[in-house]
Scaffold this active site. Sequence first.
Site: not given
Ligand SMILES: [Mg+2]
Length: 455
Positions: A9, A55, A330-331, A338, A347, A373
């Site tokens: 403005d 304006m 990381d597990i 496994n 899995d 993993e």
């Molecule tokens: Mg103005």
Amino acid sequence: MSARVLVVDDVLPNVKLLEAKLTSEYFDVITASNGPDALALVKEAQPDIVLLDVMMPGMDGFEVCRRIKRDEAVAHIPVVMVTALDQLADRVTGLEAGADDFLTKPVNDVALFARVRSLVRLKMMTDELRMREKTGSQLGVLGQGTMASEQPLTGARILIVEDRQLTAERLSETLAAEHDVRIEGRGDEAAVLVRGGDYDLVIVSLTLKDYDGLRLCSQMRSAEATRQVPILVLVEDGDTRRLVRALDIGVNDYLIRPVDRNELLARSRTQLRRKRYADRLRENVSRSMALAVTDSLTGLYNRRYMLSHLETLIARGEGASKPVSAMILDIDFFKSVNDTHGHGAGDVVLAEFAARIGRNVRGVDLAARMGGEEFVVVMPDTDVSAATMIAERLRHAIADEPFAIGEGGPLNMTVSIGVAASEGTGETSEKLLKRADDALYQAKRDGRNRVVTAA
Ligand SMILES: [Mg+2]
């Protein structure tokens, strides 16, 4: 996440007033007092929204808006024109220049905040899509020219929900020249229609006799199928209470009765354009998903996609105040699962582990399986303490509930996590992940089932 608002403005007290109002609502405010300065700031500071005086001496607000909307790098930033007079001609000129909305001076607080929030929310959604599309392009899974196609905006499916016969017909006549328009006078019928209708735009009267129009809007916003469909509401002049509710619910724009034909056309066009854009982004994103960016066992992103996404985030964050954080998970003792229970059980554990990650990160986070993993979660706009909290939440999500594996289970599993945040200039995804990996190594050495944050 506080949004950055650019206030433009030429009269200093006007700037100060808006700045004070917005700052009190925790917006991050930057200011300019003329057109050229505003354009420079839009480029440099990438605000989330621009409040633009019409304006101004020299370059007026319309011209500033036109230039913003013509520049592909910043055209997605919403612009709200602030006009001293509630002149219809001004509104139409502004909309033709690409403005997203209007506010009339003196600016009503409630409308201001609701409008700014609503537009910022939309922009954040679009930003996320833009970024994922960029990641897709870098991976080469998206073809060239996907950004270019600018098809004519005709043939859109529009539903008008209005029980005042005359108004409905007048709106329909105006839009039917270019689009496929349907009128529905009953709110409950409309609620059913929108679910299966695949509409590009829905115009909802908030003064239906038999049904609460706000309820229809909120139903549309909460259902997956209609969440992205633009909604324009029709409100009575001066009914600020209903309008603010509607904006809070997430409607995109509004028309004040009696509806001006040009304004209807211009506002519909803006919404249809935005819908096309979002649809195209979403289509590209899902196409890129389909193309080998996911890990087939867990459904998470794969390493390649994650690295590309992280690079994009780090590049974007250069010079910004908010870091990108990453954690590597990381597990613990996964090999023994496994060895003892077989790869099938392994899995099952991996898939369940991934599902728990998915449930415990935020929508903006990106989870990926690095291989074996090992998993990574990338967290945009997140400092290290917030990232550490999310990591702790994940650690609990794994350790607190045993894993069902059928025969031989359930198994008590734990995870070790290393966390790191990006560090200013010269940062790379490689360095960031190395720090997180070192922290993970420390977590393992310290006895596992713990989170370590990189110093
Ligand atoms: Mg103005």
